[in-house]
Design a protein around this motif. Structure first.
Motif: not given
Length: 291
Positions: A149, A152-153, A161, A164-165, A170, A195, A198, A206
């Protein structure tokens, strides 16, 4: 059905609050507790929160008298009170597809994951238009280890991206939030925190589908603050240190760190913050020498 705790920080949301709350209370997955944290709103948002509390037994309301603590403080106020098995965040001017929670929950359970992530559609408020970065044929679902993961960020495809943040779009197992504290004095708090969740997970699923509507306004934090606050140095320095200590590949993180140093160098110079400017120059010189 397991319970999902939905946390909504609220501060002067105006006309956007009702559509946001309607999209939550009308979810097809309905075993919810909805925690609204009113951070001293002065525009009638408090009355709207109270209205929803009175008409829906799933809604709980926290009123913070002083206000101004920001979304980090609002989340910190709500997290110790959750009774759900899972946690989901929604910003007070965004809204959800009616199957948002169902899609995340099903993908998490079907893949035995700890965090389920999806994508979003952007709505540009001033233009009244949607900004789509996904097509139906772009759909895929994949399960990642935390190591996979993190690789991939920085992928720019499909606004990955940003997915991700941000804390929203989520569904997290509630147990992941033990000892998680959101910063309360930062203009943008998610880069310091998401992060870490994670890293506490074993599996992350995802789904590349836009089931969250993110409202982009000219007054949004990311539009009104300097980019150096959106991409802080301290958070990536902490991330590089932790990832290196646990043996992750940090090559992409180091490239991002160099980019942030350059961004901050220009920002500090423009603001006349010369001590911080020279500190960035020194770090860049060291990295240049030893690259």
């Amino acid at each position: 059905m397991e319970k999902v705790s939905v946390i909504v920080p609220v501060f002067n949301a105006g006309d956007f609050l009702r559509p946001c709350l309607d999209s939550i209370v009308n979810q097809t997955y309905d075993n919810l507790e909805i925690i609204l944290v009113n951070d001293g709103s002065t525009d009638g948002s408090a009355a709207i929160c109270e209205e929803y509390r009175q008409k829906d037994a799933r809604v709980r309301l926290i009123n913070k008298a002083l206000g101004g603590g920001g979304v980090g403080a609002a989340r910190n106020s709500a997290l110790p009170l959750i009774t759900g098995d899972y946690v989901l965040f929604v910003d007070n001017d965004d809204w959800l597809e009616e199957n948002h929670i169902r899609v995340l929950y099903d993908s998490l359970k079907e893949t035995d994951s700890d965090i389920a992530v999806a994508n979003f559609t952007e709505f540009i408020q001033e233009r009244g238009t949607f900004s789509f970065h996904l097509r139906p044929e772009d759909y895929f679902q994949q399960v990642y280890t935390p190591q996979e993961w993190f690789k991939k960020q920085y992928d720019g495809h499909f606004a990955f991206s940003q997915c991700f943040t941000v804390p929203w779009v989520k569904l997290y197992k509630a147990s992941l939030f033990e000892n998680i504290v959101y910063p309360e004095k930062e203009k943008v708090e998610d880069d310091y925190t998401t992060w870490k969740l994670y890293l506490m997970a074993d599996r992350i699923v995802y789904s590349n589908t836009g089931i969250y509507f993110h409202r982009k306004r000219s007054t949004s934090v990311t539009k009104t603050v300097d980019k150096s606050f959106v991409f802080p140095l301290r958070s990536i320095e902490e991330r590089v240190a932790i990832l290196a200590l646990i043996g992750f590949d940090i090559s992409e993180e180091l490239r991002a760190y160099r980019w942030r140093l350059q961004l901050h160098r220009e920002s500090f110079l423009e603001a006349g913050r010369m001590q911080e400017y020279h500190n960035c120059l020194q770090k860049l010189s060291i990295l240049e020498k030893w690259k």
